[in-house]
Scaffold this motif. Structure first.
Motif, PDB file in Angstrom:
ATOM      1  N   LYS A 242      16.006  23.384   8.942  1.00  0.00           N
ATOM      2  CA  LYS A 242      16.152  23.152   7.312  1.00  0.00           C
ATOM      3  C   LYS A 242      15.133  22.539   6.247  1.00  0.00           C
ATOM      4  O   LYS A 242      14.877  22.680   5.342  1.00  0.00           O
ATOM      5  N   THR A 243      15.045  20.989   7.244  1.00  0.00           N
ATOM      6  CA  THR A 243      14.783  20.421   6.275  1.00  0.00           C
ATOM      7  C   THR A 243      13.487  20.320   7.088  1.00  0.00           C
ATOM      8  O   THR A 243      12.438  19.583   5.739  1.00  0.00           O
ATOM      9  N   CYS A 244      12.147  21.050   7.834  1.00  0.00           N
ATOM     10  CA  CYS A 244      11.598  20.384   7.864  1.00  0.00           C
ATOM     11  C   CYS A 244      10.663  22.008   7.946  1.00  0.00           C
ATOM     12  O   CYS A 244       9.372  22.247   8.132  1.00  0.00           O
ATOM     13  N   ASN A 245      11.799  22.984   7.901  1.00  0.00           N
ATOM     14  CA  ASN A 245      11.730  24.275   8.105  1.00  0.00           C
ATOM     15  C   ASN A 245      10.709  24.684   9.013  1.00  0.00           C
ATOM     16  O   ASN A 245       9.671  26.030   9.652  1.00  0.00           O
ATOM     17  N   GLY A 246      11.225  24.259  10.554  1.00  0.00           N
ATOM     18  CA  GLY A 246      11.099  24.818  11.500  1.00  0.00           C
ATOM     19  C   GLY A 246       9.456  23.650  12.569  1.00  0.00           C
ATOM     20  O   GLY A 246       9.158  25.028  13.599  1.00  0.00           O
ATOM     21  N   GLN A 247       8.938  23.269  11.718  1.00  0.00           N
ATOM     22  CA  GLN A 247       7.720  22.548  11.730  1.00  0.00           C
ATOM     23  C   GLN A 247       7.717  21.730  12.384  1.00  0.00           C
ATOM     24  O   GLN A 247       6.819  21.175  13.601  1.00  0.00           O
ATOM     25  N   GLY A 248       8.810  20.511  12.514  1.00  0.00           N
ATOM     26  CA  GLY A 248       8.891  19.559  13.073  1.00  0.00           C
ATOM     27  C   GLY A 248       8.803  18.611  12.869  1.00  0.00           C
ATOM     28  O   GLY A 248       8.507  17.021  13.550  1.00  0.00           O
ATOM     29  N   ARG A 249       7.696  18.548  11.949  1.00  0.00           N
ATOM     30  CA  ARG A 249       6.910  17.319  10.382  1.00  0.00           C
ATOM     31  C   ARG A 249       6.840  17.751   9.161  1.00  0.00           C
ATOM     32  O   ARG A 249       7.465  18.585   8.217  1.00  0.00           O
ATOM     33  N   VAL A 250       7.160  16.809   8.559  1.00  0.00           N
ATOM     34  CA  VAL A 250       7.674  16.954   6.962  1.00  0.00           C
ATOM     35  C   VAL A 250       6.187  15.257   6.112  1.00  0.00           C
ATOM     36  O   VAL A 250       5.997  14.096   7.151  1.00  0.00           O
ATOM     37  N   LYS A 251       5.805  16.081   5.782  1.00  0.00           N
ATOM     38  CA  LYS A 251       5.715  14.753   4.588  1.00  0.00           C
ATOM     39  C   LYS A 251       5.825  13.952   3.586  1.00  0.00           C
ATOM     40  O   LYS A 251       6.649  14.563   2.754  1.00  0.00           O
ATOM     41  N   LYS A 252       6.158  12.605   3.887  1.00  0.00           N
ATOM     42  CA  LYS A 252       6.819  11.139   3.106  1.00  0.00           C
ATOM     43  C   LYS A 252       5.444  10.461   2.219  1.00  0.00           C
ATOM     44  O   LYS A 252       4.721  10.320   2.849  1.00  0.00           O
ATOM     45  N   ARG A 253       6.247   9.922   1.294  1.00  0.00           N
ATOM     46  CA  ARG A 253       5.646   9.179   0.667  1.00  0.00           C
ATOM     47  C   ARG A 253       6.481   7.826   1.196  1.00  0.00           C
ATOM     48  O   ARG A 253       7.542   7.318   1.421  1.00  0.00           O
ATOM     49  N   LYS A 254       5.007   6.313   1.479  1.00  0.00           N
ATOM     50  CA  LYS A 254       5.697   5.585   2.262  1.00  0.00           C
ATOM     51  C   LYS A 254       5.059   4.385   1.596  1.00  0.00           C
ATOM     52  O   LYS A 254       3.970   4.394   1.040  1.00  0.00           O
ATOM     53  N   THR A 255       5.783   2.721   0.912  1.00  0.00           N
ATOM     54  CA  THR A 255       4.971   2.221   0.781  1.00  0.00           C
ATOM     55  C   THR A 255       5.161   0.581   1.825  1.00  0.00           C
ATOM     56  O   THR A 255       5.707   1.064   2.349  1.00  0.00           O
ATOM     57  N   ILE A 256       4.138  -0.207   2.213  1.00  0.00           N
ATOM     58  CA  ILE A 256       4.257  -0.548   3.365  1.00  0.00           C
ATOM     59  C   ILE A 256       3.478  -2.000   2.948  1.00  0.00           C
ATOM     60  O   ILE A 256       2.799  -1.963   2.063  1.00  0.00           O
ATOM     61  N   GLU A 257       3.575  -2.773   3.270  1.00  0.00           N
ATOM     62  CA  GLU A 257       2.877  -4.341   3.628  1.00  0.00           C
ATOM     63  C   GLU A 257       1.784  -4.539   4.302  1.00  0.00           C
ATOM     64  O   GLU A 257       1.756  -4.481   5.330  1.00  0.00           O
TER      65      GLU A 257
ATOM     66  N   VAL B 151       0.464  -0.849   0.082  1.00  0.00           N
ATOM     67  CA  VAL B 151      -0.458  -0.309  -0.005  1.00  0.00           C
ATOM     68  C   VAL B 151       0.780   1.027  -0.211  1.00  0.00           C
ATOM     69  O   VAL B 151       1.894   1.338   0.891  1.00  0.00           O
ATOM     70  N   GLU B 152       0.750   1.879  -1.252  1.00  0.00           N
ATOM     71  CA  GLU B 152       1.376   3.288  -1.240  1.00  0.00           C
ATOM     72  C   GLU B 152       0.427   4.446  -0.341  1.00  0.00           C
ATOM     73  O   GLU B 152      -1.202   4.394  -1.016  1.00  0.00           O
ATOM     74  N   LEU B 153       1.192   5.433   0.598  1.00  0.00           N
ATOM     75  CA  LEU B 153       0.838   6.127   1.305  1.00  0.00           C
ATOM     76  C   LEU B 153       1.047   7.596   1.441  1.00  0.00           C
ATOM     77  O   LEU B 153       2.464   7.784   1.733  1.00  0.00           O
ATOM     78  N   ASP B 154       0.759   9.011   1.344  1.00  0.00           N
ATOM     79  CA  ASP B 154       1.346   9.877   1.786  1.00  0.00           C
ATOM     80  C   ASP B 154       1.028  10.198   3.350  1.00  0.00           C
ATOM     81  O   ASP B 154      -0.178  10.745   3.481  1.00  0.00           O
ATOM     82  N   HIS B 155       1.701  10.385   3.956  1.00  0.00           N
ATOM     83  CA  HIS B 155       1.758  10.579   5.308  1.00  0.00           C
ATOM     84  C   HIS B 155       2.167  11.856   6.001  1.00  0.00           C
ATOM     85  O   HIS B 155       3.951  12.016   5.335  1.00  0.00           O
ATOM     86  N   ILE B 156       2.590  11.911   7.070  1.00  0.00           N
ATOM     87  CA  ILE B 156       2.896  13.123   7.389  1.00  0.00           C
ATOM     88  C   ILE B 156       3.841  12.676   8.964  1.00  0.00           C
ATOM     89  O   ILE B 156       3.665  12.096  10.017  1.00  0.00           O
ATOM     90  N   GLU B 157       5.442  12.957   8.896  1.00  0.00           N
ATOM     91  CA  GLU B 157       6.038  12.420   9.708  1.00  0.00           C
ATOM     92  C   GLU B 157       6.783  13.072  10.988  1.00  0.00           C
ATOM     93  O   GLU B 157       6.954  13.914  10.395  1.00  0.00           O
TER      94      GLU B 157
END
Length: 381
Positions: A214-229, A148-154
């Motif tokens: 710089k990675t999250c622009n100070g927000q503490g979370r980032v959006k990533k696409r992930k594939t899980i089984e 399953v592919e999903l976009d979620h916030i990590e």
């Protein structure tokens, strides 16, 4: 690589087709190209896969909307990927960070001195997210492992969710003292009214990042696409939700992550129909088999089996294959396969067949309806 055909063209429906029309069109096409009917035809297998792909998109309202707007690019797994940080400018805005209590409190909190406000730095759980997964009839019956592919916030791995660059920590806002809000007094005709509004210096967060990550622009979370089984349990049905704990959006300030909810969509089968844990199948036989009896081969979810047709079987009779249905999740046993008999009247008879049937008809003589007519109409009434 050959260019993909239009999905509506593949199923033979128009863009305005309803969900039922799409499902019926899929069953018709799937039956036409099913590999079991064309075991030695490679082109039929390719067309069957094409039909499955078209149905997977057009049966999903979200995918269908993207396909209608962007074509095949809209349902490509990489569509919209690489958009950067979803909290930054046009890449998106996280409504989960908005405290509706802060908004309403700024308007109504002044009456009666205002109520207690939530600590802006307290842990907050992440949101649940929902994705749909289309599986085959057999996968729903027997279970499967699917990707399953999903976009979620990590949580940002570089700052650990603090929003501050490595080696630094956020500072308590000097304007609000870390509360995230400030009190304001206004003189009105009714007297002095007190209200609270989000602190403009820290944006209501109670802390200030002078050196944001710089990675999250100070927000503490980032959006990533992930594939899980995920494991699909045997016996799951169309429309059921399969939860995956902790795979939703990450929480804020160390709050627990939300859950992933997988909406199961089961493709219709060209031969079988499900009713609870039973499976229905229609078996066609000719008038000779119905009259004299026969043994026919019937497909089941466990493979082909032999089914005995008794002499005198009528069209519409139902025969049962015990234990050949759908497994009962978390229970023992299975449902049954119910075989509905359909006696097919022959067309385009040869001269010899007509002669033989004429002789058979003559041997039966003229049927005596007697008083059966009134009984028939009484039943109809």
């Amino acid at each position: 690589m050959a260019e993909k055909r239009d999905y509506y063209e593949v199923l033979g429906v128009g863009k305005g087709a309803s969900e039922d029309e799409i499902k019926k069109a899929f069953r018709k096409k799937a039956k036409e190209y099913h590999p079991d009917l064309h075991p030695d035809d490679a082109s039929a297998k390719e067309k069957f896969q094409e039909v499955n792909e078209a149905y997977e998109v057009l049966s999903d309202s979200e995918k269908k909307a993207r396909y209608d707007q962007f074509g095949h690019a809209g349902v490509d797994p990489n569509f919209g990927a690489g958009g950067g940080n979803p909290f930054n400018g046009a890449a998106g805005f996280d409504f989960g960070d908005i405290d509706l209590g802060d908004i309403f409190g700024s308007f109504f909190g002044g009456f009666g001195g205002g109520g207690a406000r939530r600590n802006p730095n307290a842990p907050r759980p992440g949101d649940d997210i929902t994705v749909s997964l289309v599986i085959s009839f057999e996968e729903a019956a027997k279970g499967a492992t699917k990707r399953v592919e999903l976009d979620h916030i990590e949580t940002c791995s570089d700052c650990g969710g603090s929003g501050a660059a490595k080696g630094t920590t956020p500072e308590t806002c000097s304007e609000c003292g870390g509360k995230g809000y400030v009190s304001v007094q206004q003189r009105t005709a009714f007297g002095v009214m007190s209200s609270q509004r989000p602190c403009s210096k820290c944006g209501g967060k109670g802390k200030i990042n002078k050196n944001p990550c710089k990675t999250c622009n100070g927000q503490g979370r980032v959006k990533k696409r992930k594939t899980i089984e995920v494991k699909i349990p045997a016996g799951i049905d169309d429309g059921q939700i399969l939860p995956v704990r902790g795979m939703g959006n990450a929480g804020i300030n160390g709050g627990r992550a939300g859950d992933l909810k997988i909406l199961i969509r089961v493709r219709p089968h060209p031969f079988f129909e499900r009713e609870g844990f039973n499976v229905w199948y229609e078996q066609e036989i000719n008038i000779a088999q119905a009259s004299l009896g026969a043994t026919v081969t019937v497909p089941t979810l466990d493979g082909k089996v032999q089914l005995d047709i008794k002499p005198g079987t009528q069209s519409g009779d139902i025969l049962k294959l015990g234990g050949k249905g759908i497994p009962r999740p978390y229970e023992r046993g299975k449902g049954d396969q119910l075989v509905r008999i359909k006696v097919v009247v022959p067309k385009n008879l040869t001269a010899q067949q007509k002669d033989l049937l004429s002789q058979l008809a003559a041997s039966f003589g003229t049927p005596d309806t007697g008083n059966k007519k009134s009984g028939f109409f009484n039943k109809k009434r």
